[in-house]
Design an enzyme around this catalytic site. Structure first.
Site, PDB file in Angstrom:
ATOM      1  N   THR A 238       0.834  -1.196   0.000  1.00 33.37           N
ATOM      2  CA  THR A 238       0.000   0.000   0.000  1.00 33.37           C
ATOM      3  C   THR A 238       0.873   1.252   0.000  1.00 33.37           C
ATOM      4  O   THR A 238       1.811   1.359   0.793  1.00 33.37           O
ATOM      5  CB  THR A 238      -0.931  -0.018   1.232  1.00 33.37           C
ATOM      6  OG1 THR A 238      -1.745  -1.187   1.145  1.00 33.37           O
ATOM      7  CG2 THR A 238      -1.812   1.230   1.282  1.00 33.37           C
ATOM      8  N   CYS A 326      30.527  -3.202  16.476  1.00 25.75           N
ATOM      9  CA  CYS A 326      30.719  -4.146  17.570  1.00 25.75           C
ATOM     10  C   CYS A 326      30.068  -5.465  17.211  1.00 25.75           C
ATOM     11  O   CYS A 326      28.855  -5.606  17.208  1.00 25.75           O
ATOM     12  CB  CYS A 326      30.113  -3.602  18.853  1.00 25.75           C
ATOM     13  SG  CYS A 326      30.518  -4.620  20.269  1.00 25.75           S
TER      14      CYS A 326
END
Ligand SMILES: *Cc1c(COP(=O)(O)O)cnc(C)c1O
Length: 393
Positions: A238, A326
């Site tokens: 949509t 990290c």
């Protein structure tokens, strides 16, 4: 007074009030589904097409060549996976670079697992791709070249027009991840030999979750999101009318202010770079000095971790980004900095500061003072720095 200085505009930007206002009616009164056929929705569909038209003009493209996605990442995925799918009979070789955003690199790795071959071009010490390297890497089974317009970490702007020309000379499609360049630099898809381009609204003061995909007319590509017939049957879901209309507003503003913003940001950026390089020893600027995004500064400070520096900056109200990611508890240096040829220990000491037109000289002065103190403090705790100084004397 507590300070807050946002210097991470390459990560995301704030939605401008004008953009927010432009979007608001499409959450409130105008909430219809643009694909429905009653008048209520038809009007919204008309606005979406106006938005498409103005974004197309901004890129020198045609309205029917612009598709809306959920972001830069989706546009990048679509380009690589969609072309790989559509051209599998012609060949399975793709060329990209070692310094792409993970939206490209991880998609390329996915394709490698599914039988495609990917060449990752090297860059020089400033992050430039050598057009000759591209030419040498193209093979008869090459189906796509994907090279970013400007790098999100070090700001280097690639010779896109020339790279696109080489791809075309060999009959190969050319895609560029222009998420960092879009709205910051003039782009003309025809003049620059671009067949596909990815951009993202939230990097140019638009809403998060809206991406732009330019696809040259008559380019054969497989759909990426399957479902309804939205976006001319090529991207289901949509229509995000509010997001798209807000994006067009952000583009309109970016286009209008581009020239003056480049001049303003460049002056501040250069002031920041000059002061840091002069006042903090054992420091390196990453990326080209001139051919870089007007708002990007990226430094390596020797003998420290960028991550620790980022935390100290944060404690002083300065939001910046360290290049390290990290993973599994260890700090991996940035793949971009490693591709420049920097040793791991130096690459780990990186910090990226990305300004906006709202950044002031006072912000930069404060930032340089905090940087000086923080780098000094971290170095004073480093045994490597102590050894280094001892050996100097
Ligand atoms: C931010 C960024 C992306 C991802 O865009 P999203 O809209 O956040 O998915 C891709 N490429 C580059 C170069 C980026 O800077």
């Amino acid at each position: 007074m507590e300070r807050f200085i946002y210097l991470d505009n390459a990560a995301t930007t704030k939605v401008l009030p004008e953009v927010f206002e432009a979007m608001k009616p499409y959450f409130e009164e105008q909430y219809g589904n643009p694909s429905s056929s009653y008048t209520f929705s038809g009007r919204i569909a008309g606005k979406v097409e106006e938005a498409r038209d103005s974004i197309a003009k901004f890129l020198g493209a045609k309205r029917e060549e612009i598709y809306f996605t959920s972001g830069g990442s989706e546009s990048d995925n679509w380009a690589l996976k969609g072309i790989a799918d559509a051209f599998r009979e012609k060949g399975k070789h793709i060329i990209t670079t070692k310094i792409e955003h993970h939206a490209i690199l991880h998609t390329a790795e996915y394709l490698e697992k599914h039988g495609y071959e990917v060449t990752y071009l090297d860059v020089d010490e400033n992050g430039f791709v050598n057009p000759e390297d591209l030419e040498k890497a193209i093979r008869p089974d090459t189906i796509l070249v994907s090279i970013m317009f400007a790098n999100n970490e070090i700001g280097t702007v690639e010779p896109i027009k020339e790279l696109g020309r080489i791809a075309h000379q060999h009959g190969v499609l050319f895609h560029t991840d222009a998420v960092q360049a879009f709205g910051h630099l003039p782009i003309d898809v025809n003049e620059m030999n671009i067949d596909m381009l990815s951009a993202s609204s939230h990097k140019i003061n638009g809403p998060k979750g809206v991406g732009i995909f330019y696809l040259r007319r008559n380019t054969n590509i497989e759909s990426f999101i399957h479902g309804g017939a939205q976006e001319r049957g090529r991207r289901a879901g949509t229509t995000n009318a509010a997001g798209i209309i807000g994006t067009a507003k952000a583009v309109e503003i970016a286009a209008k202010k581009m020239e003056q913003r480049i001049i303003y940001e460049r002056e501040l950026r250069d002031y920041l770079i000059e002061r840091v390089l002069k006042e903090i020893p054992y420091t390196r600027l990453n990326g080209d000095r001139e051919l870089r995004l007007s708002n990007n500064a990226n430094f390596c400070f020797r003998f420290i971790e960028g991550e620790s520096l980022m935390i100290l900056l944060d404690l002083s109200g300065i939001e910046a980004s360290s290049g390290s990611a990290c993973t599994s508890g260890a700090l991996d240096p940035s793949h971009v900095l490693l591709a420049l040829g920097l040793p791991k220990d130096i690459a780990r000491g990186s910090i990226r500061l990305t300004l906006s037109e709202e950044t002031t000289k006072d912000d930069i002065d404060y930032t340089v003072e905090v940087l000086k103190k923080s780098v000094e403090r971290l170095r004073s705790m480093s045994p490597f720095y102590a050894d280094f100084i001892k050996n100097q004397n």
